[in-house]
Design a protein around this motif. Structure first.
Motif, PDB file in Angstrom:
ATOM      1  N   UNK A   1      -7.199   6.650   4.196  1.00 25.08           N
ATOM      2  CA  UNK A   1      -7.307   5.629   5.242  1.00 25.08           C
ATOM      3  C   UNK A   1      -5.932   5.091   5.640  1.00 25.08           C
ATOM      4  N   UNK A   2      -5.000   5.140   4.700  1.00 27.63           N
ATOM      5  CA  UNK A   2      -3.681   4.571   4.946  1.00 27.63           C
ATOM      6  C   UNK A   2      -2.775   5.548   5.690  1.00 27.63           C
ATOM      7  N   UNK A   3      -2.736   6.783   5.232  1.00 20.82           N
ATOM      8  CA  UNK A   3      -1.808   7.763   5.802  1.00 20.82           C
ATOM      9  C   UNK A   3      -2.512   8.754   6.731  1.00 20.82           C
TER      10      UNK A   3
ATOM     11  N   UNK B   1       0.836  -1.211   0.000  1.00 20.46           N
ATOM     12  CA  UNK B   1       0.000   0.000   0.000  1.00 20.46           C
ATOM     13  C   UNK B   1       0.869   1.258   0.000  1.00 20.46           C
ATOM     14  N   UNK B   2       1.884   1.261   0.838  1.00 22.25           N
ATOM     15  CA  UNK B   2       2.764   2.429   0.918  1.00 22.25           C
ATOM     16  C   UNK B   2       3.495   2.678  -0.386  1.00 22.25           C
ATOM     17  N   UNK B   3       3.992   1.609  -1.011  1.00 25.90           N
ATOM     18  CA  UNK B   3       4.700   1.772  -2.279  1.00 25.90           C
ATOM     19  C   UNK B   3       3.745   2.244  -3.385  1.00 25.90           C
ATOM     20  N   UNK B   4       2.511   1.734  -3.352  1.00 30.96           N
ATOM     21  CA  UNK B   4       1.519   2.193  -4.334  1.00 30.96           C
ATOM     22  C   UNK B   4       1.231   3.674  -4.200  1.00 30.96           C
ATOM     23  N   UNK B   5       1.104   4.121  -2.971  1.00 29.73           N
ATOM     24  CA  UNK B   5       0.856   5.550  -2.744  1.00 29.73           C
ATOM     25  C   UNK B   5       2.068   6.380  -3.161  1.00 29.73           C
ATOM     26  N   UNK B   6       3.270   5.862  -2.914  1.00 36.28           N
ATOM     27  CA  UNK B   6       4.485   6.587  -3.301  1.00 36.28           C
ATOM     28  C   UNK B   6       4.555   6.768  -4.815  1.00 36.28           C
ATOM     29  N   UNK B   7       4.152   5.737  -5.568  1.00 37.93           N
ATOM     30  CA  UNK B   7       4.160   5.826  -7.035  1.00 37.93           C
ATOM     31  C   UNK B   7       3.184   6.900  -7.516  1.00 37.93           C
TER      32      UNK B   7
ATOM     33  N   UNK C   1      -1.674  13.312   4.768  1.00 36.11           N
ATOM     34  CA  UNK C   1      -1.515  12.786   3.409  1.00 36.11           C
ATOM     35  C   UNK C   1      -0.827  13.788   2.498  1.00 36.11           C
ATOM     36  N   UNK C   2      -1.136  15.087   2.661  1.00 34.24           N
ATOM     37  CA  UNK C   2      -0.522  16.066   1.761  1.00 34.24           C
ATOM     38  C   UNK C   2       0.994  16.154   1.966  1.00 34.24           C
ATOM     39  N   UNK C   3       1.460  15.821   3.180  1.00 32.58           N
ATOM     40  CA  UNK C   3       2.907  15.840   3.417  1.00 32.58           C
ATOM     41  C   UNK C   3       3.614  14.766   2.603  1.00 32.58           C
ATOM     42  N   UNK C   4       2.957  13.622   2.402  1.00 36.59           N
ATOM     43  CA  UNK C   4       3.562  12.561   1.598  1.00 36.59           C
ATOM     44  C   UNK C   4       3.544  12.916   0.114  1.00 36.59           C
ATOM     45  N   UNK C   5       2.657  13.819  -0.255  1.00 35.44           N
ATOM     46  CA  UNK C   5       2.670  14.320  -1.629  1.00 35.44           C
ATOM     47  C   UNK C   5       3.772  15.353  -1.824  1.00 35.44           C
TER      48      UNK C   5
ATOM     49  N   UNK D   1     -11.775   7.635  14.806  1.00 35.24           N
ATOM     50  CA  UNK D   1     -11.402   8.911  14.177  1.00 35.24           C
ATOM     51  C   UNK D   1      -9.894   9.053  14.033  1.00 35.24           C
ATOM     52  N   UNK D   2      -9.143   8.559  15.006  1.00 43.51           N
ATOM     53  CA  UNK D   2      -7.681   8.668  14.944  1.00 43.51           C
ATOM     54  C   UNK D   2      -7.132   7.961  13.707  1.00 43.51           C
ATOM     55  N   UNK D   3      -7.770   6.843  13.346  1.00 44.32           N
ATOM     56  CA  UNK D   3      -7.305   6.106  12.168  1.00 44.32           C
ATOM     57  C   UNK D   3      -7.524   6.918  10.904  1.00 44.32           C
ATOM     58  N   UNK D   4      -8.648   7.650  10.842  1.00 43.66           N
ATOM     59  CA  UNK D   4      -8.907   8.464   9.658  1.00 43.66           C
ATOM     60  C   UNK D   4      -8.082   9.754   9.662  1.00 43.66           C
ATOM     61  N   UNK D   5      -7.781  10.289  10.840  1.00 46.35           N
ATOM     62  CA  UNK D   5      -7.013  11.528  10.898  1.00 46.35           C
ATOM     63  C   UNK D   5      -5.522  11.278  10.659  1.00 46.35           C
ATOM     64  N   UNK D   6      -5.005  10.182  11.223  1.00 46.10           N
ATOM     65  CA  UNK D   6      -3.564   9.922  11.129  1.00 46.10           C
ATOM     66  C   UNK D   6      -3.233   8.629  10.373  1.00 46.10           C
ATOM     67  N   UNK D   7      -4.262   7.919   9.894  1.00 46.79           N
ATOM     68  CA  UNK D   7      -4.030   6.737   9.095  1.00 46.79           C
ATOM     69  C   UNK D   7      -3.708   5.506   9.918  1.00 46.79           C
ATOM     70  N   UNK D   8      -3.838   4.352   9.247  1.00 47.13           N
ATOM     71  CA  UNK D   8      -3.504   3.088   9.902  1.00 47.13           C
ATOM     72  C   UNK D   8      -2.907   2.174   8.850  1.00 47.13           C
ATOM     73  N   UNK D   9      -1.643   2.414   8.565  1.00 47.04           N
ATOM     74  CA  UNK D   9      -0.960   1.694   7.489  1.00 47.04           C
ATOM     75  C   UNK D   9      -0.883   0.197   7.738  1.00 47.04           C
TER      76      UNK D   9
END
Length: 262
Positions: free
Chosen positions: A185-187, A11-17, A192-196, A111-119
């Motif tokens: 949901x992942x990040x 999932x993480x690698x997919x998002x990175x791509x 999420x915008x920081x990973x972008x 809510x914490x999972x949606x705010x900060x993700x649960x990879x």
């Protein structure tokens, strides 16, 4: 290796791509705050999805697309500065999402999972969304790459060359909305915008062409995912924030090395 860790890595690698090339456009067009606004609005999409009993990812995509259309429409009137407008929309959407969730007595969500993700809680269905939806986003991005790039470099020249700048701007924002929905949901909505942004900003110092920057951003994003998961696994830290911390450390390291070499 445990299955949940493999799922998290995929999932993480997919998002990175996905984040590499789109994040590069965010850096070039200075859309950092716009990305934050879309990310904050994703929680409203989750709340609406639960309320209407539809898939939260579909609801987040829909809410993100609607918000992007509203922002584009409001920006034409220029009665408010763009950053003011984005600030109002971002915090209003996030707060509205939290209020809607609180009003649903029969629904309990993490809510914490949606705010900060649960990879580390990635399912096979999540992977299908990331890689399936991501393939569609990448196909559109690659097919429109030259037009998007032309509209980003100089809008007036792009229009002379026959590029519909307004359509390209809307397309880029819609693709961002889709990627944020897939990755939320992942990040997490808040980071999420920081990973972008961070891998793209890191790659910018080393790149000599737009394509090179996009590829380097993918590589830096992938390295952040691997290092972040290792940090989470061995130190029991939250996975999403750990990935962002590793991305930030890469940014500081690369910029320091480039500065020393000069």
């Amino acid at each position: 290796m445990d299955d949940f860790l493999i799922n998290a890595l995929l999932a993480g690698l997919g998002i990175a791509v996905l984040a590499g090339p789109l994040g590069s456009f965010m850096v070039w067009r200075r859309l950092a705050y716009f990305g934050d606004t879309l990310a904050h609005a994703s929680l409203l999409g989750v709340a609406l999805g639960l309320w209407l009993q539809i898939n939260p990812i579909i609801a987040v995509v829909f809410s993100g697309v609607m918000l992007a259309i509203i922002l584009l429409s409001l920006q034409r009137y220029k009665q408010l500065a763009s950053d003011t407008l984005l600030g109002i929309m971002a915090h209003s959407a996030l707060s509205l999402g939290l209020v809607v969730v609180a009003l649903m007595d029969n629904v309990r969500i993490d809510l914490m999972a949606y705010l900060f993700g649960d990879l580390l809680a990635v399912t096979q269905q999540d992977l299908l969304w990331i890689w399936g939806g991501g393939a569609v986003v990448l196909a559109i991005l690659l097919s429109q790459w030259n037009k998007l790039l032309s509209a980003t470099v100089h809008e007036q020249i792009a229009e002379v060359e026959g590029v519909n700048v307004a359509v390209m701007r809307a397309l880029l924002l819609l693709l961002l909305a889709v990627v944020i929905a897939i990755a939320m949901k992942i990040v997490g909505a808040l980071i999420i915008s920081s990973l972008l942004l961070i891998p793209a900003a890191t790659a910018r110092r080393l790149s000599r062409s737009p394509e090179q920057m996009a590829i380097f951003a993918i590589v830096f994003g992938a390295i952040s995912v691997v290092l972040g998961l290792c940090l989470s696994w061995y130190q029991d830290t939250p996975a999403g924030p750990s990935v962002v911390v590793c991305a930030a450390l890469q940014f500081v390291l690369i910029h320091s090395l480039v500065k020393v070499q000069k």
